[in-house]
Design a protein around this motif. Structure first.
Motif, PDB file in Angstrom:
ATOM      1  N   VAL A 252       0.891  -1.141  -0.020  1.00 34.31           N
ATOM      2  CA  VAL A 252       0.009   0.038  -0.124  1.00 34.31           C
ATOM      3  C   VAL A 252       1.132   1.164   0.043  1.00 34.31           C
ATOM      4  N   GLY A 253       1.000   1.997  -0.915  1.00 35.11           N
ATOM      5  CA  GLY A 253       2.098   2.895  -1.325  1.00 35.11           C
ATOM      6  C   GLY A 253       1.315   4.413  -1.303  1.00 35.11           C
ATOM      7  N   THR A 254       2.396   5.089  -2.300  1.00 34.19           N
ATOM      8  CA  THR A 254       2.133   6.744  -2.091  1.00 34.19           C
ATOM      9  C   THR A 254       0.881   7.191  -2.514  1.00 34.19           C
ATOM     10  N   ALA A 255       0.238   6.352  -3.530  1.00 34.98           N
ATOM     11  CA  ALA A 255      -1.057   6.910  -4.277  1.00 34.98           C
ATOM     12  C   ALA A 255      -1.810   6.565  -3.126  1.00 34.98           C
ATOM     13  N   MET A 309      -8.478   0.998  -6.555  1.00 40.47           N
ATOM     14  CA  MET A 309      -7.795   1.161  -7.839  1.00 40.47           C
ATOM     15  C   MET A 309      -6.521   1.787  -7.416  1.00 40.47           C
ATOM     16  N   LEU A 310      -6.429   2.874  -6.622  1.00 40.73           N
ATOM     17  CA  LEU A 310      -5.213   3.321  -6.178  1.00 40.73           C
ATOM     18  C   LEU A 310      -4.205   2.167  -5.725  1.00 40.73           C
ATOM     19  N   ILE A 311      -4.648   1.309  -4.915  1.00 38.01           N
ATOM     20  CA  ILE A 311      -3.631   0.248  -4.610  1.00 38.01           C
ATOM     21  C   ILE A 311      -2.964  -0.387  -5.797  1.00 38.01           C
ATOM     22  N   GLN A 318      -2.246  -1.179 -13.888  1.00 36.31           N
ATOM     23  CA  GLN A 318      -3.279  -0.409 -14.717  1.00 36.31           C
ATOM     24  C   GLN A 318      -4.572  -1.205 -14.182  1.00 36.31           C
ATOM     25  N   THR A 319      -5.696  -0.217 -14.164  1.00 36.50           N
ATOM     26  CA  THR A 319      -6.855  -0.764 -13.618  1.00 36.50           C
ATOM     27  C   THR A 319      -7.896   0.094 -14.584  1.00 36.50           C
ATOM     28  N   CYS A 320      -9.252  -0.571 -14.671  1.00 32.72           N
ATOM     29  CA  CYS A 320     -10.293   0.048 -15.338  1.00 32.72           C
ATOM     30  C   CYS A 320     -11.531  -0.104 -14.792  1.00 32.72           C
ATOM     31  N   ILE A 321     -12.301   0.672 -14.974  1.00 30.32           N
ATOM     32  CA  ILE A 321     -13.791   0.523 -14.291  1.00 30.32           C
ATOM     33  C   ILE A 321     -14.453   0.772 -15.489  1.00 30.32           C
TER      34      ILE A 321
END
Ligand code: ADP
Ligand code: MG
Length: 697
Positions: A252-255, A309-311, A318-321
């Motif tokens: 679990v990082g910066t974003a 999504m940020l995870i 990449q991620t999509c919704i």
């Protein structure tokens, strides 16, 4: 291997080519098997006569012997009716007819014995039976009394002289010819659950000797239907859990952290925190996630989606919704960009109307891994969009997204991406176990604080003045209003005309305000412009068809007016209502209907005025309509050819079926044990019949 049950029905006495054709065309009956599984829709208990004092409104069809002592004709026109006073030697019962009155007066005699068949009910505050069957005791020899089956027939069958009685004759000769009905469940399951053996159950489903025997037979047959569905679904879910390697999102990082600490505009609800933890635990496990996120309208699913999504972004993926409509996709884009502000996360939108250069730029960004979050409509994502490293897909659903469609997504990454499905409105547990039985479930069971329950009122369309006054009051207080009209499915042209007419009409009624209009036939850019005017408050009233049904978020809107509310299903009404009540102000939902409402529709509107709880509404909907009619169950990817079981009413059996399937698979995951040979073979047959089942994973 051809089985006895595959024999064509023409091999039964009384069924020649003509009748066979009719049976096939009208009821789909071709073989002995088909006939065997065409069950009566009711039985009349002729095994005993009841006394009037024993009757209650909970009873099914019953029979009473007695005499009419007098008749009384009242009312005119639609209120015209005939009431007979039926006496069984002890007590009176009202018997009422609304039509066929002349026939009854001419043929039914006073002070003569009749056997009356009917369903006890309450009419005008008195125990009564409406439109009963009447037989004279001479024509019913008491020795022939039993549970008599009633089969459905169609108009064409009736014209050809084929009645419920004829089908009774066919099934009865079928039973006399059949040598054996092979059992489909292993002995240990039958014993464990005290089930009736199949051959006995099938016979009793047609010809029970008592009501208890009938319900035991039904229970066995329903259980079997549900059990095999659960066995298939769970079998695949387990395989997936074992085999599918998923991306491991350990960080679990910066974003995520930056967003959580500095950008989150309000504290998360406890439920939101819990589901984010559940989802993260899945994505960290090394196995591919397949999870369903349920939450009522307005419970804050979008924010949960963004945070998980940020995870994914933090883990270099990449991620999509995927949204069900362009309007909603647009809105997600706005929402995400607002939430993320200047964070270095690239969010892009791809829909059918984005073409040419800008589309190319986005597609390049995707294949080079520069776009972190993609928002799109279902249609777009299914096309050939190439990602560099897709790690998480979120499906924001309107209609149930088929299992097969879900499967398609997984071919987009080298390792299958994690999949999170979000429902637009809650679905009942029993239905979820079946439609989404292949998924793990997270539930947001809490709304953000400070929401006032929406006040819902049902009015008739002939009194709009009061309604308009209410709208003016709300707008003068600085709020906005929706007017929603149903889609006219039969004709898109007519539909368009409807909304446009109403738009003009409402402009005349509210000359002092500005109005926006959106409908399905508009160009996306136009639609978007109209929508934006409403979002920014430039217009006070939005006139729309159901394109705004799902997800639209304008917290300043406080009134939702649904015209022709009788034309909408419960889930849809609840979704529409969910467009208001998103701010801190008291909001209203006005259901406008015409006068002529069926009992079911009346009940539907009543439920809406009584509760705001989406889970409660979903349960009521399932009970009212049955799952076959529920939006999207057709496309669900599983054909529910349930002949007897009803996912609405047989919730406990669904659970029992699921538990039993788990018990069987725990002991023998591949059904290789000899005691499970029957199951193994039957499943293979089912898979052949239902191609789509094989795509469940
Ligand atoms: P849905 O679950 O129906 O998709 P949304 O995600 O659209 O609901 O959220 C509804 C509204 O609630 C949005 O305006 C959103 O910003 C707001 N919201 C979400 N989570 C919270 C929270 N924890 N506290 C306050 N408001 C919230
Ligand atoms: Mg939503």
């Amino acid at each position: 291997m051809l089985h006895e049950l595959d024999t064509p029905i023409t091999y039964l006495p009384g069924i020649g080519p003509k009748r066979a054709k009719l049976l096939e065309a009208e009821l789909g009956i071709k073989t002995w098997y088909d006939l065997l599984y065409t069950f009566p829709y009711k039985h009349i208990d002729r095994s005993r006569l009841y006394k009037i004092r024993e009757l209650t409104t909970e009873m099914p069809f019953v029979q009473v012997m007695g005499q009419f002592l007098s008749f009384e004709e009242t009312g005119e026109g639609r209120r015209h009716r005939l009431t007979g006073h039926f006496w069984d030697g002890e007590m009176f019962l009202d018997v009422t007819w609304f039509h066929g009155i002349r026939y009854i007066k001419q043929n039914i005699k006073i002070r003569k014995d009749y056997i009356l068949f009917g369903r006890p009910g309450v009419y005008g505050g008195r125990l009564s039976v409406i439109h009963p069957d009447l037989d004279s005791p001479e024509s019913t020899t008491l020795s022939a009394m039993k549970m008599q089956p009633y089969y459905s027939t169609t108009e064409r069958m009736k014209k050809a002289g084929m009645t419920s009685r004829s089908i009774e004759c066919f099934t009865s000769s079928l039973f006399s010819k059949l040598t054996a009905i092979p059992e489909t469940l292993p002995g240990y399951i039958i014993e464990r659950l005290h089930l009736m053996p199949l051959d006995k159950a099938l016979h009793a489903a047609h010809y029970p000797t008592t009501a208890d025997e009938l319900s035991a037979a039904n229970m066995r047959l329903k259980f079997e239907e549900l059990f095999f569905i659960q066995l298939v679904i769970m079998g695949y879910a387990r395989k997936r859990q074992q085999q599918r390697i998923g991306q491991q999102f350990t960080r679990v990082g910066t974003a995520f952290n930056t967003f959580f600490r500095h950008y989150l505009p309000f504290p998360l609800t406890e439920a939101q925190k819990r589901v984010i933890r559940e989802i993260h635990a899945d994505m960290r496990s090394g196995r591919q996630m397949n999870r369903l996120l349920q939450g009522d309208v307005g419970s804050g699913k979008t924010l949960v989606a963004l945070m998980v999504m940020l995870i994914a972004v933090d883990n270099g993926c990449q991620t999509c919704i995927m949204a069900p409509t362009e309007i909603l996709a647009e809105q997600h884009l706005q929402t995400f960009r607002n939430f993320l502000r200047d964070m270095p996360v690239r969010v892009e939108l791809l829909t059918g109307s984005i073409k040419g250069k800008s589309r190319k730029a986005i597609e390049e960004g995707l294949s080079e891994g520069k776009v972190n979050i993609l928002i799109g409509t279902h249609a777009v994502i299914e096309d050939n969009v190439q990602f560099q490293n897709l790690g998480l897909v979120i499906i924001d659903e309107q209609h149930r997204f088929g299992v097969a469609q879900r499967a398609k997504l997984w071919n987009k990454g080298h390792i299958f991406p994690h999949v999170l499905v979000m429902t637009a409105t809650p679905i009942p547990r029993t239905l979820a176990m079946t439609l989404y039985g292949d998924l793990d479930v997270s539930i947001i069971d809490e709304l953000p604080p400070g929401r006032k329950p929406i006040r819902t009122i049902h009015i008739y369309e002939n009194q709009p003045e009061q309604l308009y006054r209410g709208v003016v009051r709300e707008i003068e207080a600085g709020h906005q209003a929706y007017f929603v009209f149903p889609l006219v499915k039969e004709s898109e042209k007519l539909d368009l005309k409807n909304v446009q007419d109403e738009y003009v009409h409402l402009q005349e009624i509210f000359p002092q305000y500005r109005l926006s209009m959106v409908h399905g036939k508009m160009k996306p850019a136009e639609k978007d412009a109209e929508m934006q005017k409403f979002v920014t408050g430039e217009t006070q009233i939005l006139v729309a068809t159901t394109v705004i049904e799902v997800g639209v978020n304008v917290p300043n809107a406080s009134v939702m007016i649904i015209q022709n509310a009788e034309r909408f299903g419960l889930a849809q009404l609840h979704q529409l209502r969910g467009r208001v009540g998103r701010g801190a102000e008291q909001s209203y939902c006005i259901l406008v209907s015409n006068f002529k409402l069926s009992a079911e529709t009346r009940k539907r509107l009543q439920i809406m005025t009584e509760t705001n709880d989406g889970f409660e509404i979903a349960e009521a909907d399932l009970k009212l309509r049955g799952p076959g009619d529920l939006e999207g169950t057709q496309q669900s990817g599983i054909a529910f050819n349930l002949r007897l079981a009803n996912l609405g009413r047989d919730g406990q059996l669904v659970q029992l079926a699921r538990d039993t399937a788990a018990f069987v698979l725990d002991a023998d995951p591949d059904l290789q044990a000899t005691e499970n040979t029957l199951l193994h073979r039957h499943l293979q047959e089912l898979r052949k019949e239902h191609q789509d089942w094989s795509q469940i994973s």
